[in-house]
Design a protein around this motif. Structure first.
Motif, PDB file in Angstrom:
ATOM      1  N   UNK A 127       0.833  -1.204   0.000  1.00 41.42           N
ATOM      2  CA  UNK A 127       0.000   0.000   0.000  1.00 41.42           C
ATOM      3  C   UNK A 127       0.866   1.251   0.000  1.00 41.42           C
ATOM      4  N   UNK A 128       1.938   1.219   0.795  1.00 46.19           N
ATOM      5  CA  UNK A 128       2.835   2.388   0.832  1.00 46.19           C
ATOM      6  C   UNK A 128       3.502   2.560  -0.525  1.00 46.19           C
ATOM      7  N   UNK A 147       2.210   1.841  -3.448  1.00 47.43           N
ATOM      8  CA  UNK A 147       1.220   2.516  -4.309  1.00 47.43           C
ATOM      9  C   UNK A 147       1.160   4.008  -3.991  1.00 47.43           C
ATOM     10  N   UNK A 148       1.242   4.356  -2.697  1.00 50.59           N
ATOM     11  CA  UNK A 148       1.191   5.765  -2.326  1.00 50.59           C
ATOM     12  C   UNK A 148       2.419   6.511  -2.830  1.00 50.59           C
ATOM     13  N   UNK A 149       3.577   5.843  -2.826  1.00 46.32           N
ATOM     14  CA  UNK A 149       4.776   6.495  -3.347  1.00 46.32           C
ATOM     15  C   UNK A 149       4.643   6.740  -4.854  1.00 46.32           C
ATOM     16  N   UNK A 198       1.850   7.394  -6.293  1.00 47.95           N
ATOM     17  CA  UNK A 198       1.006   8.588  -6.368  1.00 47.95           C
ATOM     18  C   UNK A 198       1.831   9.858  -6.183  1.00 47.95           C
ATOM     19  N   UNK A 257      -5.438   3.486  -9.196  1.00 48.40           N
ATOM     20  CA  UNK A 257      -5.581   3.218  -7.764  1.00 48.40           C
ATOM     21  C   UNK A 257      -6.732   2.262  -7.505  1.00 48.40           C
ATOM     22  N   UNK A 277      -5.776  -1.195  -5.719  1.00 47.76           N
ATOM     23  CA  UNK A 277      -6.266  -1.545  -4.388  1.00 47.76           C
ATOM     24  C   UNK A 277      -7.110  -2.807  -4.426  1.00 47.76           C
TER      25      UNK A 277
END
Lengths: 106, 165
Positions: free
Chosen positions: A35-36, A38-40, A42, A79, A83
């Motif tokens: 998850x982190x 994917x956030x990076x 973003x 996303x 997810x």
């Protein structure tokens, strides 16, 4: 314009978005939680978006802003699918640690 | 004045991004990334891109990060400890990212950007102008992106659905 010196030079935006992009790359490399990661990704997309807006605004052409709009569209779709994949991985493995997903490793 | 706003906004952006990357708890990462997105929206307003700033807040902080929050809460990931890789890998990643930063800086150094200057506010970033561009010059990509959304929606539902055993 008399207050030109007060305005922000374009180089500062280049520096800021370069730094944010490299931070995103580093996050993708050092984190193990998917998850982190994917956030990076973003964060990297956002730094590129900011650079596009800066160039479009400084050159007086609004094409860049339309492109940023489409990048946002693609990011939202990415996303949603990413997810959903993560939820399905978690259901099968009980964790989102990417080091557990090594079946394709040689 | 603009420079002051830029520097304070950039400081907030960088600090929250650093906190996002290095925080051990996924929940803190998500919250600091939301804060980071708000500061990026502030940058957009500073650049006279008001429509994009509002869209950014709605799409990123309102939709994408809420999805992330829901997934983090649903999967109960806050109890997991040590989600950063081993020391050697961390050093290698930092060296790699630092090298990338240096290479990009070196390429920036040799560019000449003296021709650009900040324009006065001519309403270019307002919804009126951007919407006009979107519905005349970029009408086909705009319509195709709706198909992309539809396929993403179907894909998400299919992937997250419980499999029959």
């Amino acid at each position: 314009m008399e207050h030109t010196t007060q305005l922000v030079p374009l180089n500062w935006y280049l520096l800021l978005s370069t730094f944010l992009f490299c931070l995103g790359v580093m996050g993708v490399l050092i984190r193990r939680n998917a998850i982190i990661i994917l956030m990076c990704i973003e964060l990297m997309l956002n730094s590129v978006n900011m650079l596009l807006v800066a160039f479009s605004s400084y050159s007086g052409n609004s094409d860049g802003q339309v492109f940023v709009f489409f990048i946002m569209v693609v990011a939202a779709a990415e996303v949603a699918v990413g997810l959903a994949l993560l939820v399905s991985i978690y259901r099968n493995l009980g964790s989102t640690d990417i080091d557990l997903l090594n079946k394709l490793k040689w | 004045m603009n420079q002051l706003i830029f520097i304070s906004l950039s400081t907030l952006t960088i600090v929250s991004a650093l906190f996002m990357v290095f925080s051990r708890k996924p929940m803190y990462s998500v919250l600091s990334l939301i804060f980071c997105f708000f500061t990026v929206a502030g940058h957009y307003i500073l650049l006279n891109a008001q429509f994009l700033a509002i869209t950014h807040v709605i799409v990123y902080a309102g939709a994408i990060m809420v999805l992330f929050l829901f997934v983090v809460m649903l999967l109960n990931l806050n109890t997991v400890a040590d989600q950063i890789k081993t020391m050697g890998f961390r050093v290698a990643a930092m060296i790699g990212a630092g090298m990338l930063f240096l290479v990009l800086l070196a390429s920036l150094k040799s560019t000449t950007l003296g021709t650009f200057s900040f324009p006065e506010d001519n309403g270019m970033g307002m919804v009126e102008h951007v919407g006009m561009r979107l519905f005349t010059d970029y009408l086909l990509p705009f319509e195709i992106s709706s198909i992309l959304f539809l396929s993403a929606m179907i894909g998400a539902v299919l992937l997250a659905k419980k499999e029959k055993r």
